[in-house]
Design a protein around this motif. Sequence first.
Motif, PDB file in Angstrom:
ATOM      1  N   ARG A 223      25.407  10.363  32.968  1.00  0.00           N
ATOM      2  CA  ARG A 223      26.017  10.143  31.719  1.00  0.00           C
ATOM      3  C   ARG A 223      24.957   9.823  30.850  1.00  0.00           C
ATOM      4  NH1 ARG A 223      29.313   5.857  31.377  1.00  0.00           N
ATOM      5  NH2 ARG A 223      28.732   5.241  33.418  1.00  0.00           N
ATOM      6  N   MET A 224      24.954  10.277  29.504  1.00  0.00           N
ATOM      7  CA  MET A 224      23.914   9.806  28.517  1.00  0.00           C
ATOM      8  C   MET A 224      23.612   8.561  28.478  1.00  0.00           C
ATOM      9  SD  MET A 224      22.655  12.914  27.698  1.00  0.00           S
ATOM     10  CE  MET A 224      21.514  12.428  26.619  1.00  0.00           C
ATOM     11  N   VAL A 225      24.869   7.755  28.502  1.00  0.00           N
ATOM     12  CA  VAL A 225      25.003   6.061  28.157  1.00  0.00           C
ATOM     13  C   VAL A 225      24.005   5.474  29.123  1.00  0.00           C
ATOM     14  CG1 VAL A 225      27.324   5.539  29.276  1.00  0.00           C
ATOM     15  CG2 VAL A 225      26.210   4.252  27.338  1.00  0.00           C
ATOM     16  N   ILE A 226      23.959   5.866  30.363  1.00  0.00           N
ATOM     17  CA  ILE A 226      23.178   5.223  31.573  1.00  0.00           C
ATOM     18  C   ILE A 226      21.885   5.761  31.875  1.00  0.00           C
ATOM     19  CG2 ILE A 226      25.277   4.481  32.583  1.00  0.00           C
ATOM     20  CD1 ILE A 226      24.784   6.569  34.692  1.00  0.00           C
ATOM     21  N   ARG A 227      21.457   6.959  31.255  1.00  0.00           N
ATOM     22  CA  ARG A 227      20.028   7.431  31.495  1.00  0.00           C
ATOM     23  C   ARG A 227      19.120   6.246  31.086  1.00  0.00           C
ATOM     24  NH1 ARG A 227      20.021  14.015  30.475  1.00  0.00           N
ATOM     25  NH2 ARG A 227      22.296  14.360  31.496  1.00  0.00           N
ATOM     26  N   LYS A 228      18.008   6.586  31.883  1.00  0.00           N
ATOM     27  CA  LYS A 228      16.775   6.130  31.706  1.00  0.00           C
ATOM     28  C   LYS A 228      15.593   7.081  31.797  1.00  0.00           C
ATOM     29  CE  LYS A 228      17.686   1.212  32.850  1.00  0.00           C
ATOM     30  NZ  LYS A 228      17.167   0.212  33.681  1.00  0.00           N
ATOM     31  N   ASP A 229      15.480   7.972  30.723  1.00  0.00           N
ATOM     32  CA  ASP A 229      14.687   9.261  30.811  1.00  0.00           C
ATOM     33  C   ASP A 229      13.284   8.820  30.226  1.00  0.00           C
ATOM     34  OD1 ASP A 229      13.633  11.757  29.836  1.00  0.00           O
ATOM     35  OD2 ASP A 229      15.719  12.574  29.301  1.00  0.00           O
ATOM     36  N   ALA A 230      12.547   9.127  31.151  1.00  0.00           N
ATOM     37  CA  ALA A 230      11.091   8.845  30.718  1.00  0.00           C
ATOM     38  C   ALA A 230      10.479   9.810  29.709  1.00  0.00           C
ATOM     39  CB  ALA A 230      10.211   8.759  32.032  1.00  0.00           C
ATOM     40  N   GLY A 231      10.977  11.092  29.531  1.00  0.00           N
ATOM     41  CA  GLY A 231      10.613  11.787  28.676  1.00  0.00           C
ATOM     42  C   GLY A 231      11.231  11.418  27.278  1.00  0.00           C
ATOM     43  N   VAL A 232      12.088  10.978  27.059  1.00  0.00           N
ATOM     44  CA  VAL A 232      12.546  10.645  25.837  1.00  0.00           C
ATOM     45  C   VAL A 232      11.857   9.319  25.382  1.00  0.00           C
ATOM     46  CG1 VAL A 232      14.415   9.329  24.809  1.00  0.00           C
ATOM     47  CG2 VAL A 232      15.018  11.548  26.095  1.00  0.00           C
ATOM     48  N   ALA A 233      11.432   8.444  26.437  1.00  0.00           N
ATOM     49  CA  ALA A 233      10.498   7.186  25.982  1.00  0.00           C
ATOM     50  C   ALA A 233       9.211   7.986  25.435  1.00  0.00           C
ATOM     51  CB  ALA A 233      10.261   6.505  27.258  1.00  0.00           C
ATOM     52  N   ALA A 234       8.679   8.732  26.183  1.00  0.00           N
ATOM     53  CA  ALA A 234       7.296   9.399  25.569  1.00  0.00           C
ATOM     54  C   ALA A 234       7.418  10.199  24.199  1.00  0.00           C
ATOM     55  CB  ALA A 234       6.718  10.612  26.665  1.00  0.00           C
ATOM     56  N   ALA A 235       8.403  10.917  24.149  1.00  0.00           N
ATOM     57  CA  ALA A 235       8.706  11.665  22.833  1.00  0.00           C
ATOM     58  C   ALA A 235       8.671  10.487  21.730  1.00  0.00           C
ATOM     59  CB  ALA A 235       9.851  12.413  22.894  1.00  0.00           C
ATOM     60  N   MET A 236       9.590   9.505  21.992  1.00  0.00           N
ATOM     61  CA  MET A 236       9.789   8.482  20.998  1.00  0.00           C
ATOM     62  C   MET A 236       8.395   7.817  20.704  1.00  0.00           C
ATOM     63  SD  MET A 236      13.390   6.612  22.185  1.00  0.00           S
ATOM     64  CE  MET A 236      13.249   5.440  20.815  1.00  0.00           C
ATOM     65  N   LEU A 237       7.561   7.485  21.469  1.00  0.00           N
ATOM     66  CA  LEU A 237       6.414   6.781  21.474  1.00  0.00           C
ATOM     67  C   LEU A 237       5.418   7.504  20.387  1.00  0.00           C
ATOM     68  CD1 LEU A 237       4.441   4.379  21.723  1.00  0.00           C
ATOM     69  CD2 LEU A 237       3.690   5.532  23.739  1.00  0.00           C
ATOM     70  N   VAL A 238       5.361   8.761  20.692  1.00  0.00           N
ATOM     71  CA  VAL A 238       4.581   9.723  19.955  1.00  0.00           C
ATOM     72  C   VAL A 238       5.062   9.922  18.325  1.00  0.00           C
ATOM     73  CG1 VAL A 238       3.760  12.241  19.521  1.00  0.00           C
ATOM     74  CG2 VAL A 238       3.822  11.163  21.939  1.00  0.00           C
ATOM     75  N   SER A 239       6.204   9.884  18.378  1.00  0.00           N
ATOM     76  CA  SER A 239       6.925   9.929  17.251  1.00  0.00           C
ATOM     77  C   SER A 239       6.634   8.538  16.199  1.00  0.00           C
ATOM     78  CB  SER A 239       8.392  10.090  17.222  1.00  0.00           C
ATOM     79  OG  SER A 239       9.052  10.253  15.839  1.00  0.00           O
ATOM     80  N   ALA A 240       6.701   7.570  17.101  1.00  0.00           N
ATOM     81  CA  ALA A 240       6.496   6.302  16.265  1.00  0.00           C
ATOM     82  C   ALA A 240       5.118   5.777  15.987  1.00  0.00           C
ATOM     83  CB  ALA A 240       6.921   5.003  17.422  1.00  0.00           C
ATOM     84  N   ILE A 241       4.049   6.632  16.711  1.00  0.00           N
ATOM     85  CA  ILE A 241       2.691   6.541  16.509  1.00  0.00           C
ATOM     86  C   ILE A 241       2.405   7.369  15.084  1.00  0.00           C
ATOM     87  CG2 ILE A 241       0.487   7.372  17.053  1.00  0.00           C
ATOM     88  CD1 ILE A 241       1.233   6.373  20.146  1.00  0.00           C
ATOM     89  N   ALA A 242       3.178   8.443  15.117  1.00  0.00           N
ATOM     90  CA  ALA A 242       2.685   9.456  13.862  1.00  0.00           C
ATOM     91  C   ALA A 242       3.443   8.864  12.809  1.00  0.00           C
ATOM     92  CB  ALA A 242       3.526  10.554  14.244  1.00  0.00           C
TER      93      ALA A 242
END
Length: 416
Positions: A223-242
């Motif tokens: 389920r999406m609510v319990i996921r710990k997705d490392a790929g999403v974390a990487a994408a979020m960081l790159v977006s935050a840096i930009a």
Amino acid sequence: MLNINAGRLLSDLSRFAQFGRYRTGVHRPTYSKEDTDSRRWLAQQYEAVGLHAHIDGVGNVFGMPRSERPSLLIGSHAESQNYAGRLDGALGVIYGLEIARTFAKTPDLPIAPVAWADEEGHYISMLGSRSFVGDIDEAEIDGAVNVDHGLPLRDALRAAGLAGVPRTLVEPGRHVGYLEAHIEQGDALEASSKRIGVVTSIVGIWQYSIVFHGIQNHAGTTRMVIRKDAGVAAAMLVSAIAERFPEVAGPRSVWTTGRITLEPGAPSIIPGRAEILFQFRDAEMSLLERLDSVTRELVEQTEIKTGCRANIERTETGKPCNMDPVFQQAIENAAARYAPGVYVRMPSGASHDAQVIARKLKSAMLFVPSIGGISHHWTEKTDDADVVLGCQVLADAAEAILRGEGSTSNAAKSLQ
């Protein structure tokens, strides 16, 4: 002032580009046959000028004046990136050769042309210049391998005929300093209609490995609510840096996410691990420290938002390097003579051997424009007129430095 031979300069650049020719560029990786042949050719040219030529134990090619007077080193690196341009490195090498030829009959102006080895890092970045200043030991050489095919550096040196050849170290009092010319590799000169860049400093590069650890699981049943997705974390960081970096960076700061690796990298599996290779560059230490602080802050925020544990490791911490102010002024004075109104002082956004040599010798650099800002690609190009102009400016600066002149006349003078 002595005039270079423009036709000879352009002819030598074309001849040098035949070593490893690829389309309109070259493929001449360090210690390849093409690279080794090019270094032997350079040694022959140095000897023909009346210099004492030798290739040292890591492939640096030196042309030493047969004089007791301290000489001025002029050069750059001879090898290329893979399938890259014919001027990156080669321009400065051939400038050194041409200026040595131009000054050959003026014994009070001793020029020592040099071609450094492996600035491009096929085995060890800045290997040749680092060896020269004593910043590398045998253990590092023993452990180095080619980044593309894994050949040990020792085997490559043996194949190039350099096994057992001594490495040349800088000798106190032997040289008055070092000059290097290079294509800009960016579009700042072209965009501002300038023809000569007087390099003020060379940027520091800070590089990171940032790893997010999530939970690898089934992509269809988790389920999406319990996921710990490392790929999403990487994408979020790159977006935050930009989003954040433009608010805190300097006018010449640059940053790059060079690689994102997801594991296991399958469409039906939630990534359990993501690694980001990230770097930023600036010529001001205070800005580098500020960007470091912001990077760590954004990593921490991403960790909290995603529930993925993060590790950040700074893998490279290069210090910015200022060029010698007297040498800079000599280049600027020469630029004012030959290119009035179309020269500019500017930092270098790329690393160069000059920042290594500057640890031991006064050093300075000159840039000429890169058409379209293109480099590290076989379409790299600079107008012949700018190539000739840059060499004449560097020659005048070299003469002023060797004569110990604090300034030179700004009288108009035209290229022959």
